[in-house]
Design a protein around this motif. Structure first.
Motif, PDB file in Angstrom:
ATOM      1  N   ILE A 366      -0.700   0.978   4.865  1.00 52.70           N
ATOM      2  CA  ILE A 366      -0.262   2.042   5.632  1.00 52.70           C
ATOM      3  C   ILE A 366       0.585   3.123   4.739  1.00 52.70           C
ATOM      4  O   ILE A 366       0.388   4.348   4.816  1.00 52.70           O
ATOM      5  N   ILE A 367       1.472   2.559   3.955  1.00 49.81           N
ATOM      6  CA  ILE A 367       2.238   3.277   3.059  1.00 49.81           C
ATOM      7  C   ILE A 367       1.203   4.085   2.183  1.00 49.81           C
ATOM      8  O   ILE A 367       1.634   5.078   1.590  1.00 49.81           O
ATOM      9  N   ALA A 368       0.289   3.419   1.487  1.00 50.19           N
ATOM     10  CA  ALA A 368      -0.818   4.102   0.549  1.00 50.19           C
ATOM     11  C   ALA A 368      -1.382   5.358   1.101  1.00 50.19           C
ATOM     12  O   ALA A 368      -1.894   6.308   0.221  1.00 50.19           O
ATOM     13  N   SER A 369      -1.373   5.517   2.408  1.00 51.52           N
ATOM     14  CA  SER A 369      -2.024   6.556   2.915  1.00 51.52           C
ATOM     15  C   SER A 369      -0.985   7.803   3.317  1.00 51.52           C
ATOM     16  O   SER A 369      -1.331   8.961   3.536  1.00 51.52           O
ATOM     17  N   LEU A 370       0.245   7.712   2.851  1.00 51.19           N
ATOM     18  CA  LEU A 370       1.194   8.615   2.949  1.00 51.19           C
ATOM     19  C   LEU A 370       1.002   9.737   2.016  1.00 51.19           C
ATOM     20  O   LEU A 370       0.427   9.485   0.777  1.00 51.19           O
ATOM     21  N   PRO A 371       1.477  11.026   2.176  1.00 49.88           N
ATOM     22  CA  PRO A 371       1.228  12.190   1.200  1.00 49.88           C
ATOM     23  C   PRO A 371       1.902  12.223   0.109  1.00 49.88           C
ATOM     24  O   PRO A 371       1.708  13.057  -0.716  1.00 49.88           O
ATOM     25  N   VAL A 372       3.101  11.207  -0.007  1.00 50.29           N
ATOM     26  CA  VAL A 372       3.917  11.333  -1.236  1.00 50.29           C
ATOM     27  C   VAL A 372       3.554  10.097  -2.249  1.00 50.29           C
ATOM     28  O   VAL A 372       3.981   8.961  -2.139  1.00 50.29           O
ATOM     29  N   PRO A 373       2.729  10.312  -3.182  1.00 48.21           N
ATOM     30  CA  PRO A 373       2.183   9.286  -3.789  1.00 48.21           C
ATOM     31  C   PRO A 373       3.142   8.303  -4.711  1.00 48.21           C
ATOM     32  O   PRO A 373       3.274   7.062  -4.489  1.00 48.21           O
ATOM     33  N   ILE A 374       4.282   9.130  -5.237  1.00 53.64           N
ATOM     34  CA  ILE A 374       5.398   8.521  -6.108  1.00 53.64           C
ATOM     35  C   ILE A 374       6.180   7.454  -5.336  1.00 53.64           C
ATOM     36  O   ILE A 374       6.404   6.493  -5.452  1.00 53.64           O
ATOM     37  N   LEU A 375       6.612   8.194  -4.237  1.00 53.15           N
ATOM     38  CA  LEU A 375       7.375   7.692  -3.149  1.00 53.15           C
ATOM     39  C   LEU A 375       6.586   6.411  -2.506  1.00 53.15           C
ATOM     40  O   LEU A 375       7.388   5.278  -2.507  1.00 53.15           O
ATOM     41  N   SER A 376       5.529   6.607  -2.033  1.00 54.01           N
ATOM     42  CA  SER A 376       4.753   5.449  -1.631  1.00 54.01           C
ATOM     43  C   SER A 376       4.631   4.305  -2.351  1.00 54.01           C
ATOM     44  O   SER A 376       4.429   3.285  -1.856  1.00 54.01           O
ATOM     45  N   GLY A 377       4.261   4.703  -3.736  1.00 52.30           N
ATOM     46  CA  GLY A 377       4.105   3.649  -4.551  1.00 52.30           C
ATOM     47  C   GLY A 377       5.363   2.814  -4.914  1.00 52.30           C
ATOM     48  O   GLY A 377       5.220   1.406  -4.858  1.00 52.30           O
ATOM     49  N   ALA A 378       6.415   3.471  -4.851  1.00 51.43           N
ATOM     50  CA  ALA A 378       7.383   2.749  -5.180  1.00 51.43           C
ATOM     51  C   ALA A 378       7.846   1.921  -4.019  1.00 51.43           C
ATOM     52  O   ALA A 378       8.427   0.754  -3.926  1.00 51.43           O
ATOM     53  N   VAL A 379       7.843   2.520  -2.722  1.00 56.05           N
ATOM     54  CA  VAL A 379       8.068   1.545  -1.446  1.00 56.05           C
ATOM     55  C   VAL A 379       7.132   0.558  -1.308  1.00 56.05           C
ATOM     56  O   VAL A 379       7.586  -0.749  -0.852  1.00 56.05           O
ATOM     57  N   ALA A 380       5.906   0.467  -1.595  1.00 57.04           N
ATOM     58  CA  ALA A 380       4.943  -0.475  -1.896  1.00 57.04           C
ATOM     59  C   ALA A 380       5.361  -1.553  -2.759  1.00 57.04           C
ATOM     60  O   ALA A 380       5.220  -2.817  -2.480  1.00 57.04           O
ATOM     61  N   ASP A 381       5.758  -1.019  -3.837  1.00 54.04           N
ATOM     62  CA  ASP A 381       6.046  -2.224  -4.912  1.00 54.04           C
ATOM     63  C   ASP A 381       7.522  -2.850  -4.509  1.00 54.04           C
ATOM     64  O   ASP A 381       7.413  -4.012  -4.652  1.00 54.04           O
ATOM     65  N   PHE A 382       8.207  -2.152  -3.770  1.00 50.37           N
ATOM     66  CA  PHE A 382       9.416  -2.679  -3.151  1.00 50.37           C
ATOM     67  C   PHE A 382       9.215  -3.818  -2.323  1.00 50.37           C
ATOM     68  O   PHE A 382       9.473  -4.951  -2.288  1.00 50.37           O
ATOM     69  N   LEU A 383       8.223  -3.556  -1.163  1.00 49.80           N
ATOM     70  CA  LEU A 383       7.798  -4.309  -0.353  1.00 49.80           C
ATOM     71  C   LEU A 383       6.957  -5.729  -0.753  1.00 49.80           C
ATOM     72  O   LEU A 383       7.440  -6.723  -0.426  1.00 49.80           O
ATOM     73  N   GLY A 384       6.152  -5.275  -1.898  1.00 48.83           N
ATOM     74  CA  GLY A 384       5.434  -6.238  -2.350  1.00 48.83           C
ATOM     75  C   GLY A 384       6.467  -7.450  -3.237  1.00 48.83           C
ATOM     76  O   GLY A 384       6.314  -8.694  -3.035  1.00 48.83           O
TER      77      GLY A 384
END
Length: 411
Positions: A366-384
């Motif tokens: 879900i986060i990967a589909s967000l239009p802000v790549p850097i932010l979505s990548g950082a959030v995904a790394d945090f959750l992971g």
């Protein structure tokens, strides 16, 4: 005249002429004799010269005072004996014969300057005075001596000396697994956890960016990307194991990120263990996806069965790898036998374990589909990273609360 030769039999040797009375030694210039070395404490020890002999006494140093390779709190010195202050070696010399000690040498509780011999990521809690090896709580035998509990080395059978760990974590209380499980989701935020999470996200994001960028650099970039990928997997897997072992040792706060001083031991070995765990757990399902001699429907059912069995076996495999730090721990028969020792609690762990990572994968998509790549990548790394810490914590809690049932280190 009694004296100490620092760095004896080397080109860097120099002498300390001991005066009658007290002679303080340490790194600080305020001592009678200053020894400038990072392993020497500011006020390390005192050597007392009297008419009846010479004695050395440790002053609560971090790395300890050793006399002939034996850690001592206080001891009488005889000519020719080797003294070690941290990593600095000295030899006691005197023209006079030193009389027998007035009292037997007093061993002191050692200071933990290393980690467990069997669990390199876990701080040592005890040390054997005979084999000079350090062990965590899991790797010593508990016995009762004169009505008091004592810890013994499993290799030598000698009673172990407790270590004084300067940065010891708060210990877990003796609670049930279910009561401990509820706190697993808050565990990543205890102690320095938030700082470790944020620092880990920045580190992992930078590595991921470097790996992505290397893909545009041709053949050499591919090799560099592979190296970065191996480092990333190996390092995170090493940290995951340290969470399990620290929890299994009773620590209630997340451990620091591990050091990376040996590429083979700290990166390549954990990476190989991760690959072996995946191969054991999901290798059959992967093979069935590539090759199957049956009709499609039956092959699909077999593949789902293999995935389910692999998902059931994987948590126990991860726990065994962390505790034994060896691919040999992935013996399927031994893993199944361990599961059968705690079947009810392990099924709970496996269910929560799979649920945690299922939530992560759904959330990450879900986060990967967000239009802000850097932010979505950082959030995904945090959750992971958060869910990895929670999952490993749950596995460590299973061992901490059921170690008697497991019986892995009783012999």
């Amino acid at each position: 005249m009694p004296r100490l030769t620092v760095n004896p039999d080397s080109s860097a040797a120099w002498e300390i002429e001991l005066k009658p009375g007290s002679n303080s030694l340490g790194r600080s210039a305020e001592n009678d004799f200053s020894i400038e070395h990072p392993s020497v404490s500011s006020a390390h020890c005192v050597v007392t010269v009297t008419d009846v002999g010479v004695r050395i006494k440790d002053l609560g140093s971090i790395n300890g005072t050793f006399v002939d390779d034996t850690l001592m709190e206080e001891a009488a010195l005889s000519p020719g004996q080797i003294i070690r202050l941290g990593d600095v070696v000295l030899r006691f010399e005197s023209s006079a014969t030193n009389p027998p000690p007035l009292a037997p040498p007093i061993p002191r509780p050692m200071a933990a300057s290393g980690f467990c011999r069997n669990h390199p990521k876990s701080p040592a809690r005890f040390a054997c005075s005979k084999c000079q090896r350090a062990f965590c709580e899991l790797c010593v035998s508990a016995r009762t001596v004169n009505g008091l509990p004592a810890k013994f080395c499993r290799l030598c059978g000698v009673e172990c000396v407790p270590l004084r760990v300067g940065t010891i974590q708060d210990s877990l209380t003796e609670e049930t697994f279910m009561s401990q499980l509820r706190g697993a989701f808050a565990y990543p935020f205890k102690g320095n956890g938030p700082i470790l999470l944020v620092g880990g996200v920045i580190f992992l994001f930078a590595l991921g960016f470097a790996q992505h960028a290397a893909g545009y650099a041709g053949p050499y970039g591919f090799v560099a990307g592979m190296a970065v990928g191996i480092f990333l997997v190996g390092y995170v897997f090493s940290y995951a194991k340290s969470i399990i072992t620290s929890t299994a040792n009773g620590d209630s706060k997340p451990p620091d990120w591990p050091d990376c001083t040996d590429w083979s031991q700290d990166i390549v070995s954990p990476f190989g263990q991760c690959v072996a765990l995946i191969a054991l757990s999901f290798g059959p399902a992967i093979v069935l996806n590539w090759w199957h001699p049956w009709n499609e429907t039956f092959a699909y059912a077999m593949q789902l069965t293999a995935i389910g069995l692999g998902a059931l076996l994987a948590p126990m495999g991860m726990l065994a790898l962390a505790m034994f730090d060896s691919i040999g721990a992935l013996n399927p028969v031994a893993l199944v036998w361990s599961i059968l020792r705690v079947p009810f609690y392990y099924l709970i762990v496996a269910a929560v374990f799979e649920l945690v990572f299922g939530i992560f994968f759904i959330t990450a998509n879900i986060i990967a589909s967000l239009p802000v790549p850097i932010l979505s990548g950082a959030v995904a790394d945090f959750l992971g990273l958060y869910f990895i810490v929670v999952g490993m914590r749950i596995l460590g809690l299973l061992y901490w609360t059921k170690k008697e049932e497991f019986g892995w280190f009783k012999h």
